[in-house]
Structure formats: C-alpha cells, structure tokens
Design a protein around this motif. Structure first.
Motif, PDB file in Angstrom:
ATOM      1  N   PHE A   2      63.434  44.989  25.626  1.00 31.26           N
ATOM      2  CA  PHE A   2      62.407  43.904  25.754  1.00 31.26           C
ATOM      3  C   PHE A   2      62.818  42.531  25.701  1.00 31.26           C
ATOM      4  O   PHE A   2      62.252  41.301  25.176  1.00 31.26           O
ATOM      5  CB  PHE A   2      61.588  44.042  24.356  1.00 31.26           C
ATOM      6  N   SER A   3      64.055  42.229  26.170  1.00 32.05           N
ATOM      7  CA  SER A   3      64.538  40.746  26.081  1.00 32.05           C
ATOM      8  C   SER A   3      64.366  39.972  27.163  1.00 32.05           C
ATOM      9  O   SER A   3      64.376  38.526  27.205  1.00 32.05           O
ATOM     10  CB  SER A   3      66.206  40.880  26.093  1.00 32.05           C
ATOM     11  N   SER A   4      63.820  40.616  28.404  1.00 34.09           N
ATOM     12  CA  SER A   4      63.614  39.843  29.523  1.00 34.09           C
ATOM     13  C   SER A   4      62.236  39.039  29.373  1.00 34.09           C
ATOM     14  O   SER A   4      61.300  39.518  28.836  1.00 34.09           O
ATOM     15  CB  SER A   4      63.426  40.732  30.669  1.00 34.09           C
ATOM     16  N   ARG A   5      62.262  37.753  29.956  1.00 36.59           N
ATOM     17  CA  ARG A   5      60.878  37.022  30.014  1.00 36.59           C
ATOM     18  C   ARG A   5      60.167  37.480  30.968  1.00 36.59           C
ATOM     19  O   ARG A   5      58.956  36.713  30.987  1.00 36.59           O
ATOM     20  CB  ARG A   5      61.355  35.392  29.759  1.00 36.59           C
ATOM     21  N   LYS A   6      60.667  37.871  31.895  1.00 35.70           N
ATOM     22  CA  LYS A   6      60.065  38.386  33.074  1.00 35.70           C
ATOM     23  C   LYS A   6      58.725  39.421  32.968  1.00 35.70           C
ATOM     24  O   LYS A   6      59.216  40.340  32.380  1.00 35.70           O
ATOM     25  CB  LYS A   6      60.914  38.691  34.180  1.00 35.70           C
ATOM     26  N   PRO A   7      57.603  39.055  33.261  1.00 37.63           N
ATOM     27  CA  PRO A   7      56.447  40.012  33.196  1.00 37.63           C
ATOM     28  C   PRO A   7      56.932  41.265  33.609  1.00 37.63           C
ATOM     29  O   PRO A   7      57.448  41.612  34.911  1.00 37.63           O
ATOM     30  CB  PRO A   7      55.334  39.366  33.654  1.00 37.63           C
ATOM     31  N   ASP A   8      56.844  42.421  33.172  1.00 41.39           N
ATOM     32  CA  ASP A   8      57.013  43.601  33.604  1.00 41.39           C
ATOM     33  C   ASP A   8      55.958  44.218  34.310  1.00 41.39           C
ATOM     34  O   ASP A   8      54.668  44.214  33.786  1.00 41.39           O
ATOM     35  CB  ASP A   8      57.306  44.722  32.455  1.00 41.39           C
ATOM     36  N   PRO A   9      56.108  44.828  35.465  1.00 46.80           N
ATOM     37  CA  PRO A   9      55.054  45.257  36.511  1.00 46.80           C
ATOM     38  C   PRO A   9      54.244  46.333  35.940  1.00 46.80           C
ATOM     39  O   PRO A   9      52.953  46.612  35.846  1.00 46.80           O
ATOM     40  CB  PRO A   9      55.561  45.733  37.816  1.00 46.80           C
ATOM     41  N   PHE A  10      54.547  47.239  34.986  1.00 45.58           N
ATOM     42  CA  PHE A  10      54.049  48.247  34.122  1.00 45.58           C
ATOM     43  C   PHE A  10      53.122  47.765  33.181  1.00 45.58           C
ATOM     44  O   PHE A  10      51.942  48.302  33.373  1.00 45.58           O
ATOM     45  CB  PHE A  10      55.191  49.411  33.697  1.00 45.58           C
ATOM     46  N   PHE A  11      53.574  46.751  32.659  1.00 40.89           N
ATOM     47  CA  PHE A  11      52.847  46.178  31.479  1.00 40.89           C
ATOM     48  C   PHE A  11      51.711  45.279  32.046  1.00 40.89           C
ATOM     49  O   PHE A  11      50.603  45.636  31.780  1.00 40.89           O
ATOM     50  CB  PHE A  11      53.577  45.350  30.539  1.00 40.89           C
ATOM     51  N   LEU A  12      51.987  44.743  33.238  1.00 48.42           N
ATOM     52  CA  LEU A  12      50.802  43.998  34.073  1.00 48.42           C
ATOM     53  C   LEU A  12      49.789  44.862  34.380  1.00 48.42           C
ATOM     54  O   LEU A  12      48.794  44.713  34.392  1.00 48.42           O
ATOM     55  CB  LEU A  12      51.311  43.283  35.137  1.00 48.42           C
ATOM     56  N   SER A  13      50.379  46.087  34.928  1.00 46.59           N
ATOM     57  CA  SER A  13      49.475  47.185  35.536  1.00 46.59           C
ATOM     58  C   SER A  13      48.347  47.714  34.261  1.00 46.59           C
ATOM     59  O   SER A  13      47.006  47.970  34.378  1.00 46.59           O
ATOM     60  CB  SER A  13      50.114  48.350  35.962  1.00 46.59           C
ATOM     61  N   LEU A  14      49.025  47.956  33.108  1.00 49.18           N
ATOM     62  CA  LEU A  14      48.252  48.484  31.851  1.00 49.18           C
ATOM     63  C   LEU A  14      47.285  47.330  31.632  1.00 49.18           C
ATOM     64  O   LEU A  14      46.083  47.749  30.987  1.00 49.18           O
ATOM     65  CB  LEU A  14      49.085  48.650  30.779  1.00 49.18           C
ATOM     66  N   HIS A  15      47.438  46.112  31.508  1.00 45.80           N
ATOM     67  CA  HIS A  15      46.618  44.962  31.238  1.00 45.80           C
ATOM     68  C   HIS A  15      45.496  45.048  32.006  1.00 45.80           C
ATOM     69  O   HIS A  15      44.204  44.697  31.767  1.00 45.80           O
ATOM     70  CB  HIS A  15      47.502  43.857  30.946  1.00 45.80           C
ATOM     71  N   LYS A  16      45.555  45.126  33.372  1.00 50.31           N
ATOM     72  CA  LYS A  16      44.479  45.259  34.613  1.00 50.31           C
ATOM     73  C   LYS A  16      43.747  46.390  34.164  1.00 50.31           C
ATOM     74  O   LYS A  16      42.496  45.913  34.080  1.00 50.31           O
ATOM     75  CB  LYS A  16      45.265  45.294  35.909  1.00 50.31           C
ATOM     76  N   ILE A  17      44.134  47.586  33.705  1.00 53.87           N
ATOM     77  CA  ILE A  17      43.439  48.573  33.248  1.00 53.87           C
ATOM     78  C   ILE A  17      42.419  48.243  32.155  1.00 53.87           C
ATOM     79  O   ILE A  17      41.128  48.531  32.192  1.00 53.87           O
ATOM     80  CB  ILE A  17      44.218  49.834  33.191  1.00 53.87           C
ATOM     81  N   LEU A 130      49.527  41.400  24.447  1.00 55.02           N
ATOM     82  CA  LEU A 130      50.914  41.191  23.608  1.00 55.02           C
ATOM     83  C   LEU A 130      52.014  42.028  23.819  1.00 55.02           C
ATOM     84  O   LEU A 130      53.028  42.008  23.833  1.00 55.02           O
ATOM     85  CB  LEU A 130      50.600  41.447  21.964  1.00 55.02           C
ATOM     86  N   LEU A 131      51.706  43.578  24.566  1.00 52.64           N
ATOM     87  CA  LEU A 131      52.403  44.578  24.912  1.00 52.64           C
ATOM     88  C   LEU A 131      53.028  43.867  26.429  1.00 52.64           C
ATOM     89  O   LEU A 131      54.313  43.940  26.539  1.00 52.64           O
ATOM     90  CB  LEU A 131      51.832  45.762  25.664  1.00 52.64           C
ATOM     91  N   ASN A 132      52.441  42.996  27.079  1.00 52.16           N
ATOM     92  CA  ASN A 132      52.965  42.438  28.395  1.00 52.16           C
ATOM     93  C   ASN A 132      53.896  41.230  27.855  1.00 52.16           C
ATOM     94  O   ASN A 132      54.790  41.066  28.631  1.00 52.16           O
ATOM     95  CB  ASN A 132      51.663  41.713  29.125  1.00 52.16           C
ATOM     96  N   ARG A 133      53.791  40.735  26.823  1.00 51.83           N
ATOM     97  CA  ARG A 133      54.491  39.799  26.357  1.00 51.83           C
ATOM     98  C   ARG A 133      55.746  40.179  25.444  1.00 51.83           C
ATOM     99  O   ARG A 133      56.468  39.433  24.938  1.00 51.83           O
ATOM    100  CB  ARG A 133      53.780  38.718  25.691  1.00 51.83           C
TER     101      ARG A 133
END
Length: 206
Positions: A2-17, A130-133
C-alpha cells in the motif's frame, strides 16, 4: 503493498461499482411515485442501473483474469464487488415488485427503509474511496455506521410488520406490504454483507 501513491485500477473499479450502486439507490429513494406510469419509468431506469452494474463487474473480472498481481487477495476484490452488486440487484428487484403489484402506496416505513439504505450506500462509497486511497483503518467508522443502519432497518421491519398484522384486514394487501417489507430488509442485509467484507479486507491487509 500500500505504499504506492498511484491509484490502483482494481480499487478504482470497485469505487465505480459503489458509485453506480449509490446512484441507483438514491434515484429509487427520491423518485416520486404517483401513478402506474411512474412505476414503469422507475423500473426501466433501475434496470439500466443494474445492467451498468453488471458491465462494471464484468470489466473487473476481465482485469482479474489478466492480472498476475493484485493489491489485495483477488477473492476479496471479487467478493466486495459482488456484495455491492447484491445491494443494487436488491433495489432493482424491489422496484420490480412495486411495478408487478401496481403498488403506489409508499408509506412512512418504506421511506425510512430507503433513507437508511441510501445512507448505507453513502457509507459504502466513502469506504471504497478510502480503500482507493489505501487508508484501511479509516474505513472502520463507515463500517460501523452501515451496521447501525442495518439495525435500524431491523427495527423498522419488526414494527411495521407488527402494525400490518394488527390493522390490515385485506389479505391481498397484507401479502403485498409484507413482501415489500421483506425485500427492503434484504437490501439492508446486503449492505451489512458489504460491511462484513470490508472488515475482512481490513483484517487481512491493515
């Protein structure tokens, strides 16, 4: 992980859902039903939300199948997506019941149900943000609220069912009201299932 500051595509997908689910629930809550035609309009719109949700789930599954590495267990990603989809499916099925019954009598109990379900949807979106972040610990306050709203829905279900059997003399109307109350309680239960899945993700990754 979880150290990367780049948004994760899986978390972005979950947020869209989550966002699509929330928009659908709010639309159902806010839609003003006065006529049978209104029920048809609402049902068609909710079916569109459900179809969009299915498309988002499919896109996520394709991503999972193509990816060797995921930010959390792929089973947890898919479980969270499916649990959120259950909320949307439940809302669509409930609206379909209204149309099937030609049911335009929205009483105070139903409004309270939809208010708490909408609040739960808001908290689910906040938690996925928050998961996305990658701020898992902060998700807990939203999980607590979702579970509290589910308890409130349990109370509404018990009190409204009690009043229904005390005062409703028409057996057909009684069946219709009871069925819709059960549908709404199932949506609240699905929101709690989302909260439980979020708890599992925190436990395994925080």
């Amino acid at each position: 992980m979880f150290s990367s500051r780049k948004p994760d595509p899986f978390f972005l997908s979950l947020h869209k859902i989550a966002e699509n689910m929330k928009e659908a629930v709010h639309y159902a809550r806010d839609f003003r039903i006065e006529t049978i035609a209104d029920l048809k309009e609402l049902s068609v719109k909710m079916k569109k939300y459900e179809t969009d949700g299915d498309d988002l789930i499919h896109e996520l599954i394709v991503m999972l199948n193509k990816s060797f590495m995921t930010p959390i267990e792929r089973e947890d990603i898919l479980a969270l997506a499916n649990k959120m989809d259950d909320v949307l499916d439940g809302a669509e099925h409930c609206v379909a019941r209204f149309e099937m019954f030609s049911f335009t009598e929205i009483n105070e109990s139903m409004r309270k149900f939809f208010d708490y379900i909408s609040k739960s949807a808001d908290e689910i979106v906040a938690a996925t943000d928050l998961l996305n972040r990658k701020d898992l610990i902060a998700m807990r306050k939203h999980i607590i609220l979702i579970k509290d709203y589910e308890r409130q829905c349990d109370e509404i279900s018990r009190s409204s069912t009690k009043q229904l059997f005390l005062h409703e003399k028409d057996p057909i109307r009684l069946i219709k009201f009871r069925d819709i109350y059960d549908q709404l309680e199932e949506i609240a239960d699905s929101c709690q299932d989302v909260a439980n899945t979020l708890e599992t993700i925190i436990m395994r990754n925080a």
